[in-house]
Every structure is written in C-alpha cells, then in structure tokens.
Design a protein around this motif. Structure first.
Motif, mmCIF file in Angstrom:
data_model
loop_
_atom_site.group_PDB
_atom_site.id
_atom_site.type_symbol
_atom_site.label_atom_id
_atom_site.label_comp_id
_atom_site.label_asym_id
_atom_site.label_seq_id
_atom_site.Cartn_x
_atom_site.Cartn_y
_atom_site.Cartn_z
ATOM 1 N N GLN A 40 1.389 -0.833 0.134
ATOM 2 C CA GLN A 40 0.039 -0.151 -0.494
ATOM 3 C C GLN A 40 1.002 1.162 0.145
ATOM 4 O OE1 GLN A 40 -2.587 -1.517 3.538
ATOM 5 N NE2 GLN A 40 -3.858 -1.202 2.329
ATOM 6 N N ARG A 41 1.167 1.612 -1.302
ATOM 7 C CA ARG A 41 1.794 3.132 -0.993
ATOM 8 C C ARG A 41 0.753 4.548 -1.184
ATOM 9 N NH1 ARG A 41 4.342 4.265 -7.247
ATOM 10 N NH2 ARG A 41 2.329 4.612 -7.990
ATOM 11 N N THR A 42 1.311 5.489 -0.725
ATOM 12 C CA THR A 42 0.565 6.359 -0.402
ATOM 13 C C THR A 42 1.493 7.587 -0.710
ATOM 14 O OG1 THR A 42 0.899 6.438 2.424
ATOM 15 C CG2 THR A 42 -1.222 5.838 0.883
ATOM 16 N N GLY A 43 1.451 9.161 -0.575
ATOM 17 C CA GLY A 43 2.338 9.982 -0.943
ATOM 18 C C GLY A 43 1.346 11.783 -0.604
ATOM 19 N N SER A 44 2.327 12.079 -1.157
ATOM 20 C CA SER A 44 2.105 13.552 -0.705
ATOM 21 C C SER A 44 2.322 14.292 -2.367
ATOM 22 C CB SER A 44 2.213 14.536 -0.200
ATOM 23 O OG SER A 44 4.149 14.353 -0.204
ATOM 24 N N ILE A 45 2.545 13.728 -3.690
ATOM 25 C CA ILE A 45 2.642 13.702 -4.790
ATOM 26 C C ILE A 45 1.521 13.047 -5.356
ATOM 27 C CG2 ILE A 45 5.088 13.759 -4.719
ATOM 28 C CD1 ILE A 45 6.036 10.915 -5.748
ATOM 29 N N ALA A 46 1.475 13.569 -6.851
ATOM 30 C CA ALA A 46 0.332 12.946 -6.522
ATOM 31 C C ALA A 46 0.615 11.464 -7.329
ATOM 32 C CB ALA A 46 0.389 13.826 -8.978
ATOM 33 N N ASP A 47 -0.515 10.975 -7.958
ATOM 34 C CA ASP A 47 -0.533 9.595 -8.635
ATOM 35 C C ASP A 47 0.095 8.919 -7.286
ATOM 36 O OD1 ASP A 47 -2.391 9.791 -11.070
ATOM 37 O OD2 ASP A 47 -0.593 9.945 -11.542
ATOM 38 N N ALA A 48 0.587 8.398 -6.068
ATOM 39 C CA ALA A 48 1.127 8.281 -5.053
ATOM 40 C C ALA A 48 -0.032 7.299 -4.526
ATOM 41 C CB ALA A 48 1.457 9.222 -3.798
ATOM 42 N N ARG A 49 -1.285 7.172 -5.137
ATOM 43 C CA ARG A 49 -1.603 6.272 -3.702
ATOM 44 C C ARG A 49 -2.118 4.784 -4.930
ATOM 45 N NH1 ARG A 49 -5.005 6.211 0.451
ATOM 46 N NH2 ARG A 49 -4.666 8.463 0.459
ATOM 47 N N LEU A 50 -1.314 3.682 -4.239
ATOM 48 C CA LEU A 50 -2.075 2.351 -4.991
ATOM 49 C C LEU A 50 -1.562 1.288 -3.724
ATOM 50 C CD1 LEU A 50 -0.983 0.414 -7.322
ATOM 51 C CD2 LEU A 50 1.440 0.461 -7.281
ATOM 52 N N THR A 51 -2.611 0.767 -4.093
ATOM 53 C CA THR A 51 -2.033 -1.269 -3.248
ATOM 54 C C THR A 51 -2.725 -1.956 -4.418
ATOM 55 O OG1 THR A 51 -4.551 -0.487 -1.867
ATOM 56 C CG2 THR A 51 -3.880 -2.579 -2.537
ATOM 57 N N LEU A 52 -0.986 -2.624 -4.047
ATOM 58 C CA LEU A 52 -0.617 -3.772 -5.133
ATOM 59 C C LEU A 52 -0.176 -4.831 -4.584
ATOM 60 C CD1 LEU A 52 0.836 -4.220 -8.181
ATOM 61 C CD2 LEU A 52 3.167 -3.436 -7.204
ATOM 62 N N ARG A 53 -1.651 -6.015 -5.039
ATOM 63 C CA ARG A 53 -1.011 -7.771 -4.789
ATOM 64 C C ARG A 53 -0.334 -8.331 -5.339
ATOM 65 N NH1 ARG A 53 -4.868 -11.530 -4.395
ATOM 66 N NH2 ARG A 53 -6.659 -10.303 -6.177
ATOM 67 N N ILE A 54 0.550 -8.996 -5.351
ATOM 68 C CA ILE A 54 1.527 -9.706 -6.004
ATOM 69 C C ILE A 54 1.232 -11.236 -5.783
ATOM 70 C CG2 ILE A 54 4.058 -10.512 -6.802
ATOM 71 C CD1 ILE A 54 4.572 -7.785 -6.420
ATOM 72 N N SER A 55 1.020 -12.110 -6.128
ATOM 73 C CA SER A 55 1.012 -13.129 -6.334
ATOM 74 C C SER A 55 1.686 -13.934 -7.153
ATOM 75 C CB SER A 55 -0.965 -14.037 -7.030
ATOM 76 O OG SER A 55 -0.572 -14.197 -8.506
ATOM 77 N N ASP A 56 1.488 -15.323 -7.089
ATOM 78 C CA ASP A 56 2.924 -16.278 -6.446
ATOM 79 C C ASP A 56 2.996 -16.895 -8.029
ATOM 80 O OD1 ASP A 56 5.550 -18.119 -5.666
ATOM 81 O OD2 ASP A 56 4.555 -19.732 -5.675
ATOM 82 N N ASP A 57 1.373 -16.470 -8.646
ATOM 83 C CA ASP A 57 2.148 -17.174 -9.635
ATOM 84 C C ASP A 57 1.837 -16.390 -11.777
ATOM 85 O OD1 ASP A 57 -0.519 -15.655 -10.307
ATOM 86 O OD2 ASP A 57 -2.020 -17.288 -10.487
ATOM 87 N N GLY A 58 2.624 -14.736 -11.180
ATOM 88 C CA GLY A 58 2.779 -13.992 -11.644
ATOM 89 C C GLY A 58 2.067 -12.875 -11.634
ATOM 90 N N GLY A 59 0.992 -12.910 -10.470
ATOM 91 C CA GLY A 59 -0.384 -12.264 -10.826
ATOM 92 C C GLY A 59 0.424 -10.716 -10.355
ATOM 93 N N ALA A 60 -0.572 -9.885 -11.178
ATOM 94 C CA ALA A 60 -0.295 -8.050 -10.217
ATOM 95 C C ALA A 60 -1.654 -7.775 -9.650
ATOM 96 C CB ALA A 60 0.712 -7.498 -10.392
ATOM 97 N N TYR A 61 -2.180 -7.234 -8.647
ATOM 98 C CA TYR A 61 -3.763 -6.992 -9.004
ATOM 99 C C TYR A 61 -3.574 -4.722 -8.855
ATOM 100 C CZ TYR A 61 -5.246 -11.468 -9.582
ATOM 101 O OH TYR A 61 -4.596 -12.863 -10.134
ATOM 102 N N CYS A 62 -3.819 -4.259 -9.397
ATOM 103 C CA CYS A 62 -3.671 -2.575 -8.788
ATOM 104 C C CYS A 62 -4.918 -2.058 -8.490
ATOM 105 C CB CYS A 62 -3.127 -2.308 -10.602
ATOM 106 S SG CYS A 62 -1.881 -3.032 -10.995
#
Length: 153
Positions: A40-62
C-alpha cells in the motif's frame, strides 16, 4: 443390466462431460495461488496512491482491478523479496516478522506499508537506515505500477 443402472449411466456420462468442459474452460482450476505480499503506497505527490497485490503465479492486482501479468524478472524479484520479508529458514522471522517500522525523513514523498505472511513493515522513501530490501520493494512497486498496471507512477 437392470433398468435403474441404464438410467444412471447417461447421467454420469453427461456429468463427466460437464466437468471436462468446465475444466477446459478454466472454470475449475482449484484454489487460487498464494499471495506473495501486498503493498500500500501513499504520498504527497500526484498518483502516489496504489494498492498492489502480487501473487505467486505471476499476477499483479492494481487498486483492486483485474489480474495483470508481470514479467518473469519481476516475479523472481517478488519471490526474493518475500524471502527477505518472511525469512528463509525456521526461526528466521525476516523483516516482516519483526514488524519493522521506520520513521520518514524530514521531507518525504512516498510511504510504503507492506504486508506479507509474517507481518507488516512500514517505511518511507526517506527513512533512515533502510534495509536494501526496502529500496528493492519501492523499485519493484514502481516498475509494476508503470508497466502492467499502466499507471503514471
């Protein structure tokens, strides 16, 4: 053959064909692969907010979106970071097992909260005395965000 067995055989064949169709269509693949970690990335700059889940099969969920395929190099790095976070041997709790939380520096743009199987770590882009793994997490997060996720940052 008794009448009741003759009536059951076509039903069993139809059931078997249905299971085969579901399996080949990808609707019956068994349990989901385990997650490696969640950032979970947050911040004071534009587009900082991100929730990123990485699975063991090579998948990313943004940001709760659909599965995105990450590169082999990104998956290898994510697995290596999982070892840093969770430890490799019994008794080694890794960084997450220690629930390491580093204070941000005086001027900070991004903050990361990373949850893995063993616990949570929190750090900022300007936190003092960061382990090398934290820099690698930030780099991997940005790489996946800009690549498979299609985000600006």
């Amino acid at each position: 053959m008794p009448r009741s067995r003759r009536a059951v055989l076509p039903r069993l064949l139809a059931l078997g064909a249905g299971v085969a169709a579901l399996t080949s269509a990808g609707c019956f693949n068994g349990p989901d692969p385990p997650d490696l970690f969640l950032v979970q990335r947050t911040g004071s700059i534009a587009d900082a907010r991100l929730t990123l889940r990485i699975s063991d099969d090579g998948g990313a969920y943004c940001n709760g979106g659909p599965r995105r395929e990450i590169s082999s190099a990104q998956l290898i790095e994510a697995r290596a970071l999982t070892h840093d976070l969770d430890g490799v041997k019994d008794g080694d709790n890794g960084l997450a097992g220690r629930n390491l939380r580093l204070a941000p520096g005086k001027v900070s743009s991004l903050t990361y909260r990373v949850r893995s199987e063993k616990g949570v770590v929190v750090f900022s882009d300007t936190s003092a005395r960061q382990p090398q793994a934290f820099y690698r997490i930030a780099q991997l997060t940005r790489s996946i965000a800009k690549g498979p996720c299609g985000l600006a940052r």
